[in-house]
Design a protein around this motif. Structure first.
Motif, mmCIF file in Angstrom:
data_model
loop_
_atom_site.group_PDB
_atom_site.id
_atom_site.type_symbol
_atom_site.label_atom_id
_atom_site.label_comp_id
_atom_site.label_asym_id
_atom_site.label_seq_id
_atom_site.Cartn_x
_atom_site.Cartn_y
_atom_site.Cartn_z
ATOM 1 N N ALA A 138 0.790 -1.241 0.000
ATOM 2 C CA ALA A 138 0.000 0.000 0.000
ATOM 3 C C ALA A 138 0.813 1.278 0.000
ATOM 4 N N GLY A 139 2.050 1.230 -0.452
ATOM 5 C CA GLY A 139 2.865 2.446 -0.478
ATOM 6 C C GLY A 139 2.212 3.581 -1.237
ATOM 7 N N ALA A 140 1.714 3.312 -2.438
ATOM 8 C CA ALA A 140 1.072 4.345 -3.245
ATOM 9 C C ALA A 140 -0.258 4.773 -2.646
ATOM 10 N N MET A 141 -0.952 3.829 -2.005
ATOM 11 C CA MET A 141 -2.222 4.169 -1.355
ATOM 12 C C MET A 141 -1.993 5.158 -0.219
ATOM 13 N N TYR A 142 -0.996 4.858 0.612
ATOM 14 C CA TYR A 142 -0.678 5.769 1.710
ATOM 15 C C TYR A 142 -0.239 7.123 1.178
ATOM 16 N N LEU A 143 0.607 7.097 0.142
ATOM 17 C CA LEU A 143 1.139 8.339 -0.399
ATOM 18 C C LEU A 143 0.030 9.229 -0.944
ATOM 19 N N SER A 144 -0.975 8.627 -1.562
ATOM 20 C CA SER A 144 -2.052 9.420 -2.147
ATOM 21 C C SER A 144 -2.826 10.204 -1.091
ATOM 22 N N HIS A 145 -2.880 9.677 0.135
ATOM 23 C CA HIS A 145 -3.537 10.405 1.222
ATOM 24 C C HIS A 145 -2.687 11.566 1.713
ATOM 25 N N LEU A 146 -1.386 11.488 1.474
ATOM 26 C CA LEU A 146 -0.479 12.538 1.931
ATOM 27 C C LEU A 146 -0.344 13.669 0.926
#
Length: 226
Positions: A138-146
């Motif tokens: 979920a690296g990209a998933m987390y990043l999208s929230h940031l």
């Protein structure tokens, strides 16, 4: 319980998957002080602190221990014993036949907070697209929230390196400090302050925040190979 902890990363990259059990944390040096667990990453098998099976196994063991024991630890702070490299990208061999892509873990993105120095040597990147795969766990998933959907596409699909001044501006990290001394002083002070408060309050607040900005575990741990 470890899920009640806040995790802070110093200077760049925090946490992980399952692995073989080792009797000790060979690549991790830990110090517990007044509710703050300082974890220094020191992979002596690599000159660049490469995220390999040694680090993965030791982190898995550390997390399992924290989950299994009722400790007074409130905050985990991750830093590096390597002055030149906080944590190098995962061993590319993991993407070869015989290795599981599930070994890929975005250490930085798993942290609750991220702090870094403005040194030119500190670089952030999600380079998986350039290897023909996607950020695991979920690296990209987390990043999208940031940093937002559009910027996530920009940086993930391009595999650009990002300096910490830019990372702070767009929200990839909390704060970029001019010196390492300022960085460590602030993060240790923040961790110590958080650790003063009851674990129940920390756990409850973390669960509420995670409920709206983190994907469910069954989604975040699903790895798609290309």
């Amino acid at each position: 319980m470890f899920r009640a902890l806040l995790s802070l990363a110093l200077a760049s990259f925090a946490l992980l998957a399952s692995a073989a059990r080792y009797p000790s944390y060979g690549t991790l040096q830990t110090i517990n002080s007044s509710g703050v667990l300082n974890v220094m990453i020191n992979n002596t098998y690599s000159s660049v602190n490469l995220f390999d099976l040694h680090i993965q196994s030791d982190l898995a063991n550390l997390i399992e221990t924290l989950q299994a024991n009722d400790t007074d630890i409130r905050v985990a702070v991750f830093s590096s014993a390597n002055k030149d490299s906080f944590l190098a990208h995962i061993n590319i061999n993991y993407f070869l036949p015989g290795y599981g892509a599930s070994l890929t873990f975005n250490f930085l993105m798993a942290c609750d907070m991220r702090f870094a120095s403005t040194s030119p040597s500190v670089i952030l990147s999600q380079l998986e697209t350039s290897l023909g795969t996607n950020p695991g766990a979920a690296g990209a998933m987390y990043l999208s929230h940031l940093i937002g959907r559009g910027r996530t596409f920009e940086y993930v699909l391009s595999s650009y390196d990002v300096d910490t001044v830019t990372a702070e501006r767009i929200g990839w990290i909390n704060t970029a400090f001019a010196t390492s001394s300022e960085l460590h002083t602030y993060v240790q002070g923040l961790a110590a302050r958080i650790a003063l408060f009851p674990a129940a309050g920390i756990a409850g607040m973390k669960q509420e925040i995670n409920a709206v900005n983190r994907p469910p575990r069954e989604v975040s741990c699903r790895i798609r190979r290309t």
